[in-house]
Each structure stands twice: as C-alpha cells, then as structure tokens.
Design a protein around this motif. Structure first.
Motif, short mmCIF file in Angstrom:
data_model
loop_
_atom_site.label_atom_id
_atom_site.label_comp_id
_atom_site.label_asym_id
_atom_site.label_seq_id
_atom_site.Cartn_x
_atom_site.Cartn_y
_atom_site.Cartn_z
N PHE A 25 -4.66 2.89 14.56
CA PHE A 25 -4.07 1.69 15.12
C PHE A 25 -4.12 1.72 16.64
CE2 PHE A 25 -2.02 0.88 10.94
CZ PHE A 25 -2.58 -0.36 10.76
N VAL B 217 -7.96 3.44 7.59
CA VAL B 217 -6.57 3.44 7.12
C VAL B 217 -6.54 3.16 5.64
CG1 VAL B 217 -4.34 2.32 7.34
CG2 VAL B 217 -5.73 2.70 9.35
N ARG B 218 -7.37 2.26 5.21
CA ARG B 218 -7.45 1.92 3.80
C ARG B 218 -7.79 3.16 2.98
NH1 ARG B 218 -12.25 -1.20 0.72
NH2 ARG B 218 -12.08 0.23 -1.01
N TYR C 164 -4.71 5.52 2.98
CA TYR C 164 -3.49 5.11 2.29
C TYR C 164 -3.71 4.43 0.96
CZ TYR C 164 -0.15 6.38 5.84
OH TYR C 164 0.65 7.09 6.67
N PHE C 165 -4.72 3.56 0.89
CA PHE C 165 -4.76 2.68 -0.28
C PHE C 165 -5.56 3.26 -1.43
CE2 PHE C 165 -4.50 -0.98 2.97
CZ PHE C 165 -3.25 -0.54 3.32
N ARG D 162 -6.24 5.87 -3.86
CA ARG D 162 -5.55 7.06 -4.34
C ARG D 162 -6.58 8.02 -4.92
NH1 ARG D 162 -0.94 3.35 -7.11
NH2 ARG D 162 -0.41 2.35 -5.15
N TYR E 67 5.74 4.75 -7.19
CA TYR E 67 4.80 5.51 -6.37
C TYR E 67 5.30 5.59 -4.93
CZ TYR E 67 0.38 6.58 -4.04
OH TYR E 67 -0.59 7.14 -3.27
N LYS E 68 5.56 6.80 -4.45
CA LYS E 68 5.95 7.00 -3.04
C LYS E 68 7.08 6.08 -2.62
CE LYS E 68 2.15 9.50 -1.62
NZ LYS E 68 2.32 10.83 -1.12
N PHE F 164 1.10 -4.42 6.50
CA PHE F 164 -0.26 -4.06 6.08
C PHE F 164 -0.20 -2.93 5.05
CE2 PHE F 164 -3.94 -1.25 7.05
CZ PHE F 164 -4.96 -2.12 6.69
N LEU F 165 0.62 -1.95 5.33
CA LEU F 165 0.72 -0.81 4.41
C LEU F 165 1.42 -1.21 3.12
CD1 LEU F 165 1.68 2.02 6.89
CD2 LEU F 165 -0.52 1.56 5.87
N GLY G 270 -0.99 -3.05 1.05
CA GLY G 270 -2.13 -2.22 0.67
C GLY G 270 -1.78 -1.09 -0.28
N ILE G 271 -0.59 -0.53 -0.14
CA ILE G 271 -0.28 0.63 -0.98
C ILE G 271 0.36 0.20 -2.30
CG2 ILE G 271 1.02 2.79 -1.12
CD1 ILE G 271 0.83 3.03 1.85
N TRP G 272 1.28 -0.74 -2.23
CA TRP G 272 2.03 -1.06 -3.45
C TRP G 272 1.63 -2.39 -4.06
CZ3 TRP G 272 4.37 1.09 0.92
CH2 TRP G 272 4.78 2.40 0.77
N ARG H 42 -5.51 -5.71 -3.81
CA ARG H 42 -4.64 -5.59 -2.65
C ARG H 42 -5.39 -5.31 -1.37
NH1 ARG H 42 -4.32 -0.83 -5.61
NH2 ARG H 42 -4.73 1.04 -4.38
N ILE H 43 -6.50 -4.57 -1.46
CA ILE H 43 -7.16 -4.16 -0.23
C ILE H 43 -7.79 -5.36 0.47
CG2 ILE H 43 -9.04 -2.76 0.67
CD1 ILE H 43 -8.21 -0.74 -1.53
N THR I 277 -4.90 -7.44 1.97
CA THR I 277 -4.18 -6.92 3.12
C THR I 277 -5.05 -6.90 4.36
OG1 THR I 277 -2.60 -5.25 3.79
CG2 THR I 277 -4.61 -4.44 2.81
#
Lengths: 478, 502
Positions: free
Chosen positions: A379, A427-428, A431-432, A434, B105-106, B145-146, B149-151, B156-157, B160
């Motif tokens: 970022f 970042v994707r 984080y995204f 898995r 998740y997390k 954004f997170l 993207g995460i949940w 989602r990608i 986001t």
C-alpha cells in the motif's frame, strides 16, 4: 603553483570506509571458512559508524577540500546517512539468503562496501572528475555483484547486458561532460554554474546538457533508457537486486542534483522539457508493463521505473522544494523496495526462489505478521495515506502543482491508479488466495526483526513524516 | 474527545489482533465488543454535549502535525457530522454482534478490521484539515478492501479490486484539487477553503475533481457499477458498513467540500447533478425490480435512495432561482438539505437492517437468490415481521424513517421544479414495486422447498440486532425533531455560504 594541504578531516567518512574495506579484505582472507561472519559484522559495523561519522563531521557545514573537488555539505551528509542505512538493511536481508545457497563469501559484502564508497563520493562530488570517479566505482562493483553467482546463466547474461549498456551510457555522460568542460574551461561545478548562468556558449552547453541528462536517466533507469532494469532485477540474485534497487537510486539523485542543479541549474528551462518527456514515459511504461508481469522481481523492476517517473516530477518543478521532494522520494522508495524484496528473500529457500507473484499465495495463513508487513509495503508503494509512500507522492505532486503544471499531476495520478492494480494483485495473493499446504515460515530472528522494523518504519514515517521532510528540505536549502 | 473516538477503536483493533494471536476467539470477541460499545457510549456523549443552535465547529482539536507543510491535526464536528459519527459507532457495534458466530475464518482479523475502519471513518467525519481528511478517506479503503477480499463470496477478488480502483481513481483527482486549493489559499484548513474567491473556470475544474471522488463513493449513476458487485460479494458486516456509512461519506463530501468551496460551479452544474440523481432514482429503480439476487436488489435500491440525497443537495439552486430568494424559498432550500441528511441517516439504518436480514437468511440456507425462498414467514414469523417492517421503511411508509427524508426532499423540490418532484415521487411507486415484490416472493406464500422448511427463527443475538434497528427506524420516523434540531443551524450556515458567494 602552490601545493595546498587538503583538509582530510572533511572527508573522514570516505576515508573510514576505504580503510575498513581494506581491513575487511585482509580479515576475510584469514578468516575464510567460517561463513565470513567476521567480514559481515565488520561491514555492518562500518556502515553504522559511517552514519555517525557523516553526521558528526559534515552536518551543518558547507566546505570544499581537495582543491575544490570534494564538498562536505548537508545534502551530501543526508545522502550518505540514507545510503548507509539502506545498505545496512540490504546486507541484513542478504546474509541468510546467501548462506542457504552456500554463496556466502566476504567478497559480496566487500564489493557492496566499495559500492557504498563510490556512492558517497558521488554525493560529495564538486567537480566533474569526482562525479565520474564515484560513478565508475559504483558501477564496477555492481557489475561484479550482478554476476556474483557464476554458475547462474541468467545472472551472467544480465551482468553482460548491464555492463554493455552502462558502458554506453557512461560514454554518453563523459561526452556530455567534455562539452561542458569545453564551454566552461573548468571541471569545477561552481565555475560551470557561473558560466551557465552568464549565458555564454549556450549551444555547446545545451549539447553537453543533453548528453549528461541521457547518462543520468540511464543511471536512474528512466524511460527510454530503462532496458537494463527488468533483466538485471530478474537475473541477479535477490540480495543483489535489492542492493541495485535501493542505495544507487539515492546516488542517482546525487548525480542529478550535482550535475544538473548545482552545475547546470541555470539551464533548467532547457532540461525541464526533456525531463518531462522522461517522466511521463517512465510513468507510462513502468506502470503498464508491470501490469502483465508474473515474476515479482521483474514486476518490482518495472515498478521502479514508474517510481522514477514520479521522482522526476520533483526535478521538473525545478524548485528547492521539488528537489527535496525528489530526495525524499528516493529515500523512502529505497526503504519500501528493500522491505518488499526482503519479503521475497524471506519466502525463498534453497532451490526455490519464490520470485513468482503466485509464490506469495497464502502468506496470511502462514504468518499473519509478515502478511501485514507486505500489506503495508504494497500500500505504501501504491501511495495510500498512512504510509510513507503517500507523502512521497504528495510532495512531488505538490511541487509540480506549485509551478502550475496541474496537467502533469493529473497524468501522474492516473498512472498511479493503474499502478495500484499490480500492487493490489500482490495483496490479493497474500490475503485472498488461501493455501492450506503452506508450511509455517521459518526465518532467523535477525531477519524477522529487521523486516518488522522496516515495515514499522514505513508506517511510522507515514504518520510522522515531518522530521524526514524537514531534513530533506534543510539539505537542499544549502 | 474526538481523538478518543478515532484512536480508541484503532487501538482496540490492534489489541484484538494481538489477543487473537494467543487465545482462540473468545477473548478477542469480547474485547472487540467491549471496544465497540465503549466507543458508542462515548459518541453519545458527543451528541448530548453538542451545543444546539450554532453552526460553529465544536470539540475542536488542533495540533501541528506536519509543520513543514502547515498540515494540522485539526478535528471538529458540526451538526452535519455529529449524527453521522453516531451512526458509524452504532453500526459498528451491530456489525460486531452480527459477526459473532457467523465468521469462522480468521475471526479476530475480521473484528479488528471493522474496529480499525470505525476509527478511520470517524476520522473522515471529524477532520477539518484537507490532508488529514484525505488520509482518513483513503486509509479507510484498506480495511474494506480486505474485508471484501478475505471474507467475501466466490467472486470476491474481482469485486474488491474493482471497488478499490474505482474509489482510488476518484480520490487521487481530489488530492490534486486539494493541493491546488492549498496553492491558492495557502492553507490546508477545510474551513479556510470555504468562501475562497476562485474564477468560475477554476471552480468548475475543482468541482469536477471533487465530483469524481464523491460520485463514485455515493455512488451516482453512471459510476455506481462497483457497488452491486461489492455488496453481493461482501460478507454481511461489510455490506452493512458499506451501505450504512461509506456511501454517506460521499454525500458528506458534497456538503463539506463541493457546495461551500465551489458554490458558483455547483450552481452552474446543478442541472447535471440533478439529472444524474433523477436517473439514479428512476432508472436504477427499474433495474432493481428485475434483480434475482436479494443483495443486489438492495444494493440497487441503495443507489436509488442515495439519488434522493444528492437531489436534495443540488435542488437548492433551482429553488432559489424559482423563488427569487424570498423567505419561503430559503425555508424550502434548508428543507431540501435537511431532507437529504435525514435520508442519509435513515438509509443508514434501513439498508443496514435489510442487509442484516438477508444475512440471517443466507447464514441458514446459504443462498441469496430470491427463487430459493418462499413462505419464509411460515417458519420464521418473528424474522418475517422485522423484514416486512424494514421493507416498509425502505418504501418510505409514513411512520418509518424512510418517509421523513423522502417527503422533505420531494416537498422542497416542488418549489424548484414540478417535474423534479414528480419524477422523484415516481420512485415511491418503483420502490414499493421492487421491495414489496421481494417481500411477496421471499416471505409470503407456501413453503417453497425443503430448505425453507428447515429454517429456524431468529436467535437472541439476531433478535437484539434487528430489534435495536427497528426501534431506531421507528423512532426516527415518528420523532425526527432531535436529529433535525442538531443539524439545522449548520445547514443554514452552509446555505448562506453557498448563496452569498455568487
């Protein structure tokens, strides 16, 4: 002809680094076989003491010595501090990487230290001769470092390419310098500045100026002289890539400021337009090409080009504020790039370079702390507020808007948005995406601490940037 | 006080993260809830301590931050931002409760992200320094954004990254405009920007730069396309914050920046904004009717409702042109602004509630498609009652909060131009069409399939969340006076600024 005894005390940092380089050379000869631990620690010690020495002997002064070829001023001092700190970081990242690949030899750190010496000389140059001397010292070290892993064909190819292109650009630079010398009848930057301001022999100076700008742009890796960057970044060992990508950029700022501002600052109107073309080209090429990369080192290479485009905005403005913004940009960029490559180093193992963007997958599952560090760095490279990357961009944008070039600022921010995409892609991955098979990360404590500190520094400077901004301002106020 | 509201949640978020590393879940959850509740209580102190009847900034804090460039850490609230801050802290508590068991998740990272975002959003509403505002405005994107993207859902990608790039694009142009304003006024204070004398052409450029930033956030047609994607893919909590607060930040930007800094340009281009708002109201309303995904439907309905807000903000120029600045004209213009702000708050409650309702269904049946449901009322009577109530509020039934804002805006625009009011009123019908049709297909009728038959009614946690929201919706619908009282002086002051300059 009288012989004047030069004031050696002014150049104490350089003298210290040089003597320590000799010591390391000798020590390393006798202490081989113990993974060169001694050499490493000695080099790191030297870098830290040089930071102290530079501040102690040069901050607050403006004095020349060695018959006016060497200058000790705040600008030089700040650059030296930044160069040493960044190189310290880079070496801290490198050691573990090299050890795992059985490439850990004292030569690496020794070459790096000599490179630092070259950069310091550039920072303090006050004559065309000193500039060139420092520059060549840096480049020779860099060639050798890029080719450090002899077995690696990609690395050797990159080194060859780098060597040929760098030699060419040094030739250009030298040619330009010779014309300037012809016009000014002097190698001394102060005299050149006087001639440039007087408006005499304008044509000759303009020719010299063009060639010098080409040479400088090459050292930065700005478009259209950027061809070497992606290949060198990808081909070299990751520690070498970090080295190439951080401190030499700061040295390049020194090159620019010494030659084109201290020397030929009066011709700002003439180089402004060229610099504008370079900046816009760098922003476009860097950002657009980075979009399609799959190799993270290559991607960061193109992203460097884009950042150089931003940095040039500060030069284009041509104000004191603009130059200090460019300096701030170079320093903070070095910090961010070092961290980003640090994460790449962290993820790599022997036989696995982790240099694809995909290798970042699932980092959050493997270690959430490093994921945060990578997040901050990405970022910051994007320029999101709260990180230091924002202030870097903000300052250069402000400096061009202050000279009423709003269109340039708009172009720059549009490319910044395009650039956001590829940082977000990292970042994707972190984080995204898995990944369940990812084993927990193992890294020596030293590496982890340095990386965490690097990430925190980017964040802390992003929230309290004032001291560094002030330092850059003061450094250029002379 | 304001600093506390900003930094306490951020600190809490960091603590939650740290706690989550060691223990599994429970401590972190309670810590998060505790932080959220404390911040909400503190923000109510802000409301009760707020001095009504003045348009001056209150709770001001001003410390030099980056002296090298005259950037101040400068906070303060007026009648416009206070209700929005309350809404933010309120919604965050709800979101934390809503994610209590659902997020597996997390979870600690999830809760921490919301707390950090809460602090940043309060920062946006209270910043009075342009750079400080920009810092919060942009930094806020990162947790969102997170979160998406995460949940988020399967796509989602894409969603986001689209969300981030759209909003980033908008805001960088705003940054250029802010720096330019600093160049003109020699200050970064937002209040110093107000009433700066700028040539019309400059104003128009600055206005357009702001417009891009705020229109994307609101979102206005035609830059709304990120919203349905983001909403559909976001987890329930993300949708709630997005709809309840993030959209309001765009509208807030119009009030704080566009109108007072570039009044002449706003007047010049009011037709454009009104046209875009009306398109949003009518066209997006039609689009909403044909949606098959419940979340998408509510997302489009959000765009339509936000169209009302922007209509209310920019119709004031027409009202003045029409009434030649008479007393009644001034009253109507203030009413239009008030209506817009009330609509913002009301929509914050209603859309949050609707997204939570969809979340309740989704957690049980794992589908958002309307056709997978039918006859839910037979199995979940309490839930159905809530859902219908919120749907009615979305339609704008008198007695609910949705009515107040829409009614004020329509009434005021009638003073400006009959056709604006007519088109805007059309949305009441459209809104009724898509909302009621949604209700009919999902809630009423025979039990559609085995999945619906297996549904269980609300548990205590969900009941609390929806119950509190239902209370808020009804309270605001029946007795909106306290809210209007708080904001009226600030809006009147704003109006004077806007009208006085050209």
């Amino acid at each position: 002809m009288t012989f004047e005894m030069p004031d050696f005390s002014l150049a104490l940092p350089e003298i210290w680094v040089l003597s320590m380089a000799c010591v390391v050379l000798v020590v390393d000869l006798f202490a081989r076989g113990r993974e060169s631990a001694l050499a490493f620690h000695l080099v790191q010690f030297t870098l830290l003491t040089t930071v102290w020495l530079s501040i102690e002997t040069q901050w607050g002064l403006t004095a020349t010595t060695f018959s006016g070829t060497y200058v000790a001023d705040k600008f030089a001092c700040l650059l030296k501090v930044a160069i040493c700190v960044l190189t310290f970081l880079v070496f801290a990242y490198s050691r573990d990487y090299l050890r795992k690949r059985e490439l850990l030899r004292g030569d690496f750190f020794l070459l790096g230290l000599l490179g630092v010496l070259g950069m310091m000389i550039m920072a303090s140059a006050h004559s065309l001769l000193t500039v060139y001397l420092g520059l060549e010292l840096v480049e020779l070290c860099l060639f050798a470092m890029v080719a450090y892993d002899r077995e690696n064909r990609v690395g050797s190819e990159a080194a060859m390419k780098y060597f040929v292109l760098a030699a060419l650009s040094s030739g250009m630079l030298l040619y330009g310098m010779s014309m300037v010398y012809g016009a000014a009848q002097s190698l001394d930057l102060a005299q050149i500045a006087a001639i440039a301001a007087s408006g005499e022999s304008g044509l000759l100076l303009a020719f010299g100026l063009t060639f010098i700008l080409v040479g400088v742009a090459f050292k930065f890796g700005a478009v259209p002289f950027h061809m070497w960057i992606p290949d060198v970044y990808q081909g070299a060992l990751t520690p070498v890539t970090v080295y190439v990508g951080t401190a030499p950029k700061i040295a390049a700022v020194a090159l620019f400021v010494r030659l084109l501002v201290d020397g030929l600052g009066a011709l700002h109107d003439q180089w402004q337009i060229m610099a504008t073309i370079i900046a816009v080209g760098s922003l476009a090429v860097g950002n657009l090409f980075a979009l399609v990369q799959t190799n993270i080192k290559r991607m960061l290479g193109y992203s460097t080009i884009a950042h150089v485009g931003f940095l040039f905005l500060g030069f284009i403005a041509g104000t004191e504020e603009g130059y200090s913004a460019a300096l701030f940009y170079a320093i903070t960029y070095g910090l961010m790039a070092a961290g980003a490559f640090g994460v790449v180093i962290l993820l790599s193992r022997r036989g696995f370079e982790a240099d694809l963007i995909e290798d970042m997958k699932g980092l959050n599952d493997r270690h959430s702390g490093f994921a945060v560090v990578m997040l901050i760095l990405m970022f910051s490279l994007t320029g999101v507020p709260g990180t230091v990357g924002f202030y870097a961009k903000w300052l250069v944008l402000k400096s061009v808007i202050d000279v009423n070039m709003v269109w340039l600022a708009v172009v720059a921010v549009i490319f910044a948005v395009i650039g956001a995409f590829y940082y977000l892609r990292v970042v994707r991955m972190v984080y995204f995406d898995r990944r369940n098979d990812g084993e927990p990360l193992e890294a020596p404590a030293g590496l982890r601490v340095v990386l965490a500190a690097n990430g925190l520094a980017v964040l802390a400077l992003g929230i309290f940037p004032d001291s560094l901004i002030m330092a850059c301002k003061v450094a250029l106020a002379g | 006080m304001l600093s506390l509201l900003i930094w306490l949640p951020i600190l809490g978020g960091a603590l939650v993260l740290a706690a989550g590393e060691r223990s599994q879940g429970a401590t972190a959850r309670w810590l998060a809830l505790g932080t959220g509740v404390v911040v909400f209580l503190l923000s109510s102190v802000l409301y009760f301590g707020f001095e009504i009847g003045t348009s001056a900034m209150q709770f001001v804090e001003r410390v030099a931050w980056v002296p090298a460039f005259d950037v101040y850490y400068y906070l303060g609230v007026d009648g416009i931002s206070t209700p929005l801050i309350l809404l933010t802290t309120f919604a965050t508590v709800l979101v934390i409760i809503a994610g209590w068991e659902v997020i597996q998740y997390k979870q600690t990272q999830y809760l921490a992200a919301f707390l950090i975002m809460e602090g940043l959003m309060v920062g946006v509403f209270s910043a009075l320094d342009a750079i400080l505002f920009y810092v919060f405005w942009e930094a806020m994107l990162v947790p969102m954004f997170l979160i998406i993207g995460i949940w988020g859902g399967p796509n989602r990608i894409y969603a986001t990254i689209k969300f981030f790039l759209y909003t980033f694009m908008g805001s960088v142009l705003m940054l250029v405009a802010l720096i330019y304003l600093r160049y003109q006024t020699d200050s970064f204070g937002i209040l110093d920007f107000h009433g700066t004398a700028l040539a019309l052409s400059e104003q128009i450029l600055i206005f357009l730069a702001f417009l891009v930033a705020f229109a994307v956030k609101v979102p206005m047609w035609p830059v709304h396309t990120w919203l349905p994607d983001a909403h559909v893919e976001a987890p329930t909590g993300g949708s709630v914050i997005l709809a309840a607060i993030m959209l309001k930040i765009g509208a807030y930007g119009f009030l704080r920046f566009s109108l007072p800094i570039t009044p002449a340009a706003s007047m010049e281009l009011a037709w454009l904004l009104i046209a875009l708002s009306l398109i949003a109201v009518v066209y997006i309303g039609l689009v909403a009717i044909v949606q098959e995904d419940m979340k998408k439907l509510i997302a489009y309905s959000s765009v339509a409702h936000m169209g009302f807000v922007t209509l209310g903000f920019f119709v004031i120029f027409d009202i003045f042109a029409h009434t030649n600045g008479t007393e009644s004209g001034g009253g109507s213009a203030v009413m239009a602004l008030e209506g817009g702000v009330v609509q913002m708050i009301s929509h914050g409650f209603v859309s949050a509630a609707l997204f939570l309702c969809v979340g309740v269904l989704y957690d049980r049946a794992h589908s958002r498609l309307i056709k997978d449901y039918g006859g839910v009322a037979n199995r979940m009577p309490i839930f159905a009652a809530f859902f219908v109530l919120f749907a009615m509020a979305n339609v704008g039934l008198p007695g609910t909060s949705g009515f107040v804002g829409e009614f004020m805006v329509i009434l005021a625009s009638l003073q400006g131009n009959f056709w604006y009011a007519a088109l805007a009123a059309l949305t009441l019908i459209l809104g009724a069409a898509y909302t009621l049709w949604l209700i009919k297909r999902v809630v009423y009728g025979e039990v559609a399939n085995a999945q619906v038959a297996a549904l269980t009614d609300l548990n205590a946690r969900e009941f609390i969340v929806l119950g509190v929201l239902a209370g808020a919706v009804l309270l605001l619908g029946i007795w909106p006076a306290p809210l209007i009282e708080v904001m009226a002086p600030s809006l009147q002051h704003l109006l004077q600024q806007v009208i006085a300059t050209p």
